[in-house]
Scaffold this motif. Structure first.
Motif, PDB file in Angstrom:
ATOM      1  N   ILE A  33       1.024  -1.174  -0.105  1.00  0.00           N
ATOM      2  CA  ILE A  33       0.050   0.003   0.080  1.00  0.00           C
ATOM      3  C   ILE A  33       0.869   1.253  -0.098  1.00  0.00           C
ATOM      4  CG2 ILE A  33      -1.580   1.239   1.473  1.00  0.00           C
ATOM      5  CD1 ILE A  33      -2.823  -1.213   2.240  1.00  0.00           C
ATOM      6  N   ALA A  34       1.934   1.229   0.903  1.00  0.00           N
ATOM      7  CA  ALA A  34       2.741   2.514   0.774  1.00  0.00           C
ATOM      8  C   ALA A  34       3.281   2.705  -0.393  1.00  0.00           C
ATOM      9  CB  ALA A  34       3.916   2.343   1.861  1.00  0.00           C
ATOM     10  N   PHE A  73       3.733   5.957  -5.053  1.00  0.00           N
ATOM     11  CA  PHE A  73       3.671   5.978  -6.488  1.00  0.00           C
ATOM     12  C   PHE A  73       3.028   6.927  -7.138  1.00  0.00           C
ATOM     13  CE2 PHE A  73       3.407   4.339 -10.819  1.00  0.00           C
ATOM     14  CZ  PHE A  73       4.876   4.092 -11.186  1.00  0.00           C
ATOM     15  N   PHE A  74       1.596   7.054  -6.590  1.00  0.00           N
ATOM     16  CA  PHE A  74       0.413   7.715  -7.153  1.00  0.00           C
ATOM     17  C   PHE A  74       0.557   9.271  -6.498  1.00  0.00           C
ATOM     18  CE2 PHE A  74      -1.260   3.922  -8.265  1.00  0.00           C
ATOM     19  CZ  PHE A  74      -1.227   4.008  -9.676  1.00  0.00           C
ATOM     20  N   LYS A 112       8.353  14.274  -1.388  1.00  0.00           N
ATOM     21  CA  LYS A 112       9.082  13.292  -0.337  1.00  0.00           C
ATOM     22  C   LYS A 112       8.304  12.242  -0.102  1.00  0.00           C
ATOM     23  CE  LYS A 112      10.501  17.424   2.371  1.00  0.00           C
ATOM     24  NZ  LYS A 112      10.495  18.553   1.292  1.00  0.00           N
ATOM     25  N   ALA A 113       8.807  11.152  -0.926  1.00  0.00           N
ATOM     26  CA  ALA A 113       7.897  10.148  -1.131  1.00  0.00           C
ATOM     27  C   ALA A 113       8.265   9.064   0.122  1.00  0.00           C
ATOM     28  CB  ALA A 113       8.510   9.060  -2.122  1.00  0.00           C
ATOM     29  N   GLN A 114       9.271   9.666   1.150  1.00  0.00           N
ATOM     30  CA  GLN A 114       9.419   8.747   2.334  1.00  0.00           C
ATOM     31  C   GLN A 114       8.323   8.937   3.477  1.00  0.00           C
ATOM     32  OE1 GLN A 114      11.178  11.224   1.305  1.00  0.00           O
ATOM     33  NE2 GLN A 114      11.950  12.474   2.932  1.00  0.00           N
ATOM     34  N   TYR A 150      11.766   5.329  -3.653  1.00  0.00           N
ATOM     35  CA  TYR A 150      10.951   4.854  -2.641  1.00  0.00           C
ATOM     36  C   TYR A 150       9.956   3.887  -2.752  1.00  0.00           C
ATOM     37  CZ  TYR A 150      13.611   7.308   0.944  1.00  0.00           C
ATOM     38  OH  TYR A 150      14.655   7.571   1.552  1.00  0.00           O
ATOM     39  N   ALA A 151       9.446   4.128  -3.927  1.00  0.00           N
ATOM     40  CA  ALA A 151       7.975   3.133  -4.302  1.00  0.00           C
ATOM     41  C   ALA A 151       8.719   1.773  -4.571  1.00  0.00           C
ATOM     42  CB  ALA A 151       7.439   3.667  -5.387  1.00  0.00           C
ATOM     43  N   VAL A 152       9.817   1.604  -5.187  1.00  0.00           N
ATOM     44  CA  VAL A 152      10.363   0.516  -5.533  1.00  0.00           C
ATOM     45  C   VAL A 152      10.959  -0.148  -4.152  1.00  0.00           C
ATOM     46  CG1 VAL A 152      12.026  -0.674  -6.835  1.00  0.00           C
ATOM     47  CG2 VAL A 152      10.800   0.915  -7.793  1.00  0.00           C
TER      48      VAL A 152
END
Lengths: 99, 514, 668
Positions: free
Chosen positions: C16-17, C22-23, C32-34, C123-125
């Motif tokens: 989910i994270a 990603f979106f 700041k994807a973290q 981060y998504a990956v």
């Protein structure tokens, strides 16, 4: 004996038609030749009908006359169109179906 | 709702052709109305399809929505249509794909632009494809099977690439060649069966009892005829060479429909007709089918490695993927058939999607030459991301649609039906597993050249559009399906298995004795 | 108990994270994807800690574990596939390792990846990678495990190719994926064989059947060899190890997480999880040579030699990782389950620490090459001291974590009758200390040789280093031998205990004088390695002195030196003996093993081209030829069709005449 006369006449007319069909270059003359052959057949039909003493031969002849009329109608229409387009009714000039 | 149960299938099948006729009546200039009518017709058919799904009895493996009316009484051919778990997924996929193709085309009309003709042909094609999947009568099947041929011929021949004439004629001749043998096979089945019938259900009932009077030699020959007809459509090695040309030259929607659905007519024919009616012959031919399937996997993948044209690469990948489907069929086990149907659906979704993206790439870059492409992830990141996802689905990554079909197909070939050589099929399994590595190889090779790397100099200054609205709408369902099928294979397996198992109990237990 | 049942949440929250990052990474969180992935991994970490507490408190739970399954899809009542988790002490340990390292790497990357391209995707990956690893370690069956296994392969590919603009990086990514995928052929075949032989994918059931002898010999051996081929690919074992050093093309945090601490141990995990099966198949308890031990030992020694000659700091660590993975594998192969898994556990911490330390250095000096470093001890004290902790742990110096795990492996090899493995292990211990201190001296000691102005890294980078240094230093005590060995008590699954109980050879060895002597030997060798490295690379005063003083070495050196004198930078005893071997090994590695892989790839490509030529010219040529042939025949016959109706009529009448004649004669 009578039959032979009719058949001879018919054969003579038919050969005349075949000759015309193969030798003439004019499309109208070819159509005429075909008519000649059809009518030669008609004579045959009528003659055999008389021989057998029934009407079958004459009925057949009527059919042939009807078909011949239709045939010559369409044939002449085609020839007319060819003439309009090409100013010629010489069958040697018309070989659109050449493969 | 009784009327719905008896009319639903006919409605779904013939609504598109009605739409096509309405389109013919609209003047060419009124393009918008034409597009709306096309879309409405396909969506209406889809709605009927959803209605069918909603009234579907999921526990029943038999035929549902069945209609059996007299049709050509002179040759005892009936209008016999129905769906079961084997055809339902393909039927729904067809309905969905056509709607998506029309949405995708909304502002992507290939040259020469003629939405009227293209939509007319697509809708006609839809009727043909849907009809093939519901037919339970050999003659009806044949008619629908052939109805698909002409629209696709014109779609390739009119809207195709530079060599469209060559490709379309090749497509037409190959398929027609096969169909001729197929028709002979059908006629032989009719005349040799007792009582004479074209009805698939009757012919395949009780282990092909009606067909059981056919001598085994005749059965072998008939199967060979059917095989030619279906194998060309699949296509199986060595009858596949029409496919790369057809795909490469076809317009995007043509490629999508061809890959997603038309190829499945062949495999579906095996499952619906060839196997149930002639189980003994199928049993005799199975090792050869398996061999050709495995050769197809390896051969198709190797050919992919040599490609420079993006669409040609995807086309050859179909040869490999359909090899897995045919391997599943060749095992003659319920698991194998399930795997095959899953493989068909997954290939339809994934490869259809790959062709969509390839078409959009072509539209933006005006080339499909992979040596001139590159950097898609940098220049149009969203489309690049979608492309990466679908490529991985295609190479069989678990959790995406490609994997369950491939894995179960290999699983099935470890234990083929009784009487088939185990060691042979285990060898096939190993070769197929090696094929997955080759598949990964060419897919990554493709990604490296198209998605990764620098943006080539010739496009550096250009502004390329990322995914546009019609593309979003038409791709989202396929992407969702790609992931959903990967994570929940039961979406398909539950439906197919309920019909495959009874089919096997009926046919193969009678015919081969377990 | 209850907490373990919720472990299915671990992969799910990370997935989910990933989706959220990603979106919404670029829009809502403004890059700041973290903020999406860190809470998920923190949650997973807390869950793992709570799980560990639960397991420590209940030894029955630790051994038996809990299972939660959900029917995934089925082909009839006796053939179904399940999606399920099996959480026992071992699984909790793995979750703890994975979540700890993942969390540290994610924190570290905030600093390390700042301003880098594709930060959000990174981060998504990372999040989906963590999910994949957690799926594998929590899965209760092989089929679900394959899902996690392959998801990691995908993310590894994406992260190695993070800087895909350069062709060599995407090549490295492809190489990593294809090499592991080659191994996966074995994994898939193994899974299929396991299924048909035992009619289940469930790890517990397969192990039980293998132990009870219901998993019959030929298929059992085939299955295990096939699965082990998958392990060889994923855990970078000889001869499929060459992808791992190339994988260093990815960002350093990725190397720390994926290519040191977690994904590459997936193979080790699989062998450990199916250990009863492997033991039975490979006769670990009888023979003193088996495939697992052999491959592990070869990998350990070869990779250690290869690490000696690297100048790229990350490659030293990469080969070191390969070597240590070999250690774990042969530990499992000689019957030392607890020691092998414990080494996996400790290695994850100190190797992640070393990689992150290397990342800190590389970030600072903007080079991977150790020849551009030196003297960083004073400039980067925090990095330096944590690095020293990691190095000592890796070298197995008491009381660091690596000492306990490595020593336990060696002692088990000695006791279980695998003396040759023990000897190789000792050699590797020496080499490990040697190459690690070579790297340490080149990087941190002496004077700075590079350009630019290095500086200590920021808190976001050094913080995780310090955090990881703590377990690297002290966590070994929980696995101290004998009755103190809490780790084995908590982490050993019931099936493994049964296996050990069944085969006397595998029984734990007593803690006696031998134990201490063995420990002494290995530590002495490690210290010798440290000493030699220090003499050669720090004091640099060796060559002439030592060589001239000891006669045998003098002759040997002359012999070797004449042959290999050319480009030596550091002569001397170790140079004379080790360098040529390592060089030869490296040459062999690069030019033979790696070339075989590359040539296979190139050959396949050429084969593809040949096949395509065949397809287009022969096969398609046949079809086109048949079309052309038909065309020719038609072309011949079309000449008859002249278009002249009188000719047609003539033919017609002629034919009619002939028919009439025939009729006449026939009637007559």
């Amino acid at each position: 004996m009578k039959l032979n006369l009719f058949l001879t006449l018919s054969a003579f007319l038919f050969c005349l038609g075949v000759y015309g069909m193969l030798a003439r270059r004019n499309a109208v003359m070819i159509l005429m030749s075909i008519e000649l052959m059809l009518n030669a057949i008609n004579i045959n039909l009528v003659a055999f009908g008389a021989l057998h003493g029934n009407l079958t031969g004459q009925i057949f002849a009527f059919f042939v006359i009807a078909v011949a009329a239709a045939e010559v109608g369409i044939g002449l229409a085609i020839v007319l169109l060819i003439y309009r387009n090409r100013a010629s009714v010489n069958v040697d000039d018309v070989d659109l179906m050449k493969g | 709702m009784d009327w719905f149960d008896s009319w639903a299938l006919s409605l779904a099948v013939f609504i598109p052709v009605v739409g096509a006729l309405v389109i013919l009546a609209i003047p060419k200039a009124r393009e918008y109305q034409i597009k709306v009518v096309g879309l409405v017709a396909s969506i209406a058919a889809l709605i009927v399809g959803i209605g069918i799904l909603s009234r579907w009895n999921w526990d029943d493996g038999g035929y549902q929505f069945e209609v059996n009316k007299g049709w050509l009484s002179a040759i005892r051919s009936n209008y016999h249509i129905a769906l079961d778990g084997i055809s339902l997924p393909l039927f729904i996929l067809t309905l969905v794909i056509v709607v998506l193709c029309i949405i995708y085309s909304w502002n992507h009309w290939p040259e020469p632009r003629s939405p009227k003709m293209l939509l007319f042909l697509i809708l006609l094609l839809e009727t043909g494809m849907l009809g093939t999947f519901v037919s339970l009568d050999l003659i009806l099947f044949f008619v629908f099977f052939e109805v698909t041929l002409l629209p696709m011929y014109f779609i390739i021949g009119i809207w195709g690439g530079e060599q469209r004439i060559y490709a379309s004629i090749k497509f037409f001749l190959f398929t027609l060649f096969g169909s001729a043998f197929m028709l002979v096979g059908f006629l032989a089945l009719f005349f040799l069966s007792e009582p004479h019938t074209f009805d698939i259900v009757e012919l395949s009932a009780n282990g092909g009892a009606a067909a059981a009077v056919i001598s085994s030699t005749a059965g072998l020959w008939i199967f060979a005829g059917l095989f030619l007809g279906f194998a060309i459509k699949v296509p199986m090695f060595p009858l596949h060479t029409w496919l790369p040309d057809a795909h490469t030259q076809a317009p995007t929607v043509g490629s999508v429909i061809l890959a997603a659905i038309l190829l499945k007519l062949g495999t579906y024919g095996f499952v619906r007709i060839a196997l149930p009616i002639l189980p003994q012959a199928a049993h005799s031919w199975a090792p050869w089918i398996g061999l050709l399937a495995v050769i197809g996997i390896i051969y198709g993948s190797l050919c992919c490695l040599a490609q420079t044209d993006l669409k040609r690469l995807i086309a050859f990948s179909s040869v490999g993927h359909m090899g897995f489907v045919m391997l599943g069929i060749a095992t003659l086990t319920p698991v194998g058939i399930n795997a095959a149907i899953f493989g068909m659906i997954a290939h339809g979704v994934v490869t259809g999607m790959l062709f969509f993206v390839a078409g959009s790439i072509h539209e933006r870059y005006h080339t499909r030459d992979m040596s001139r492409l590159g950097g898609m992830l940098s220049s149009i990141p969203r489309m690049g991301g979608v492309f990466v996802l679908v490529a991985f689905a295609s190479l069989g990554l678990p959790a995406l649609a490609g994997f369950p079909g491939e894995f179960t197909s290999m699983l099935a070939s470890f234990e083929p039906a009784g009487g088939l050589s185990q060691s042979l099929f285990r060898g096939f399994m190993i070769a197929a597993a090696v094929g997955t590595v080759l598949t990964a190889g060419y897919m990554l090779y493709m990604l490296q050249r198209v998605a990764q790397g620098e943006v080539p100099g010739e496009y550096a200054g250009h502004h390329l559009h990322d995914i546009e609205a019609p593309e979003y709408v038409s791709w989202t369902p396929l992407i969702v399906l790609t992931v959903a099928l990967g994570i929940f294979p039961s979406l398909v397996f539950n439906v197919t298995n309920s019909s495959v198992v009874p089919m096997f109990e009926q046919i193969f237990h009678h015919a081969i004795g377990g | 108990m209850q907490i373990l049942e919720l472990f299915w949440l671990l992969p799910v929250v990370n997935i989910i994270a990933c989706l959220l990052a990603f979106f919404f990474g670029k829009t809502v969180s403004r890059g700041k994807a973290q903020v999406w992935t860190l809470p998920a991994i923190a949650f997973s970490w807390v869950m793992s800690i709570l799980g560990a507490v639960a397991v420590i408190g209940d030894s029955h739970l630790a051994h038996e574990g809990i299972t939660k399954t959900y029917k995934w899809f089925e082909f009839g009542p006796d053939m179904f596939f399940q999606m399920g988790i099996h959480i026992d002490g071992f699984a909790v340990v793995m979750c703890l390792v994975v979540t700890t390292i993942s969390m540290m790497v994610q924190i570290y990357s905030i600093g390390y990846m700042r301003g880098e391209p594709r930060y959000v995707e990174f981060y998504a990956v990372l999040a989906v990678f963590t999910a994949g690893m957690l799926i594998l370690v929590t899965a209760d069956n092989l089929f679900l495990g394959i899902f996690g296994w392959e998801i990691m392969g995908l993310t590894s590919y994406l992260l190695i190719g993070h800087y895909y603009e350069k062709r060599e990086n995407s090549n490295a990514a492809i190489k990593a994926f294809i090499t592991t995928k080659t191994g996966d052929v074995g994994l898939i075949i193994g899974a299929v064989v396991v299924y048909w032989a035992t009619e289940t994918f469930n790890f517990g059931a397969v192990n039980a059947k293998a132990l009870e002898g219901e998993f019959h010999a030929p298929l059992l051996l085939v299955a295990c060899i096939a699965l082990f081929i998958g392990v060889i690919g994923k855990s970078a074992q000889f001869p499929l190890h060459t992808w791992l050093p190339d994988a260093m093309a990815g960002p350093t945090p990725v190397s720390a997480l994926i290519h040191a601490a977690t994904m590459v141990v997936a193979g080790v995990y699989l062998v450990a999880r199916m250990w009863p099966t492997f033991v039975t198949a490979m006769n670990v308890h009888i023979a003193n040579v088996n495939l697992i031990a052999l491959i592990g030992a070869i990998t350990a020694i070869i990779a250690a030699l290869l690490a000696l000659v690297q100048f790229d700091l990350k490659k030293v660590l990469a080969y070191s990782t390969v070597s240590q993975l070999g250690y774990m594998i042969f530990a499992l192969g000689i019957g030392a389950w607890g020691a092998g898994v414990f080494h996996l556990f400790t290695h994850a911490f100190f190797k992640a620490l070393l990689f992150l330390g290397a990342g800190s250095v590389i970030h600072s000096v903007h080079s991977n090459d150790m020849r551009d470093m030196g003297g960083l001890r004073r400039i980067m004290p925090r990095t330096y001291w944590t690095w020293i902790v990691g190095t000592l742990a890796l070298c197995g110096v008491f009381p660091m974590a690596g000492f306990f795990s490595k020593d336990e492996i060696l002692a088990s090899a000695y006791h279980n009758g695998y003396k040759w493995v023990w000897a190789i292990g000792l050699a590797v211990a020496f080499l490990t200390a040697f190459y690690m201190f070579r790297a340490t001296h080149l990087t941190f000691h002496k004077n700075y040789r590079g350009h630019g102005h290095p500086h200590e890294s920021e808190g976001l980078i050094t913080g995780p280093l310090i955090f990881l240094a703590i377990p690297s230093a002290i966590i070994g005590f929980i696995g101290a031998p004998g009755s103190f060995n809490l780790f084995e008590k908590w982490a050993t699954p019931a099936a493994v205990e049964e296996t050990i109980a069944k085969y006397p050879v595998l029984h734990p060895h007593p803690v006696d004088t031998t134990t201490f002597v063995l420990a002494g030997i290995s530590v002495a060798l490690a210290l010798l390695g440290v000493l030699v490295a220090t003499v050669v690379f720090y004091w640099e005063k060796t060559p002439g002195d030592i060589v001239e003083r000891v006669a045998p070495i003098r002759y040997l050196h002359r012999f070797l030196a004449n042959k290999y004198f050319l480009d030596h930078l550091y002569g001397g005893i170790v140079y004379g003996i080790r360098k040529p071997i390592a060089d030869a090994c490296y040459w062999f590695n690069q030019n033979v093993i790696d070339q075989v892989l590359n040539l296979t790839a190139a050959g396949t490509l050429e084969l593809g081209k040949g096949t395509y030529l065949f397809d287009q010219n022969v096969l398609d040529g046949f079809y086109n030829g048949s079309a052309v042939g038909t065309d020719r025949i038609g072309g011949f016959f079309r000449k008859i069709q002249t278009g002249n109706i009188q000719q047609y009529a003539a033919v017609f009448f002629a034919a009619m005449a002939l028919l009439a004649l025939a009729l006449v004669f026939a009637v007559r």
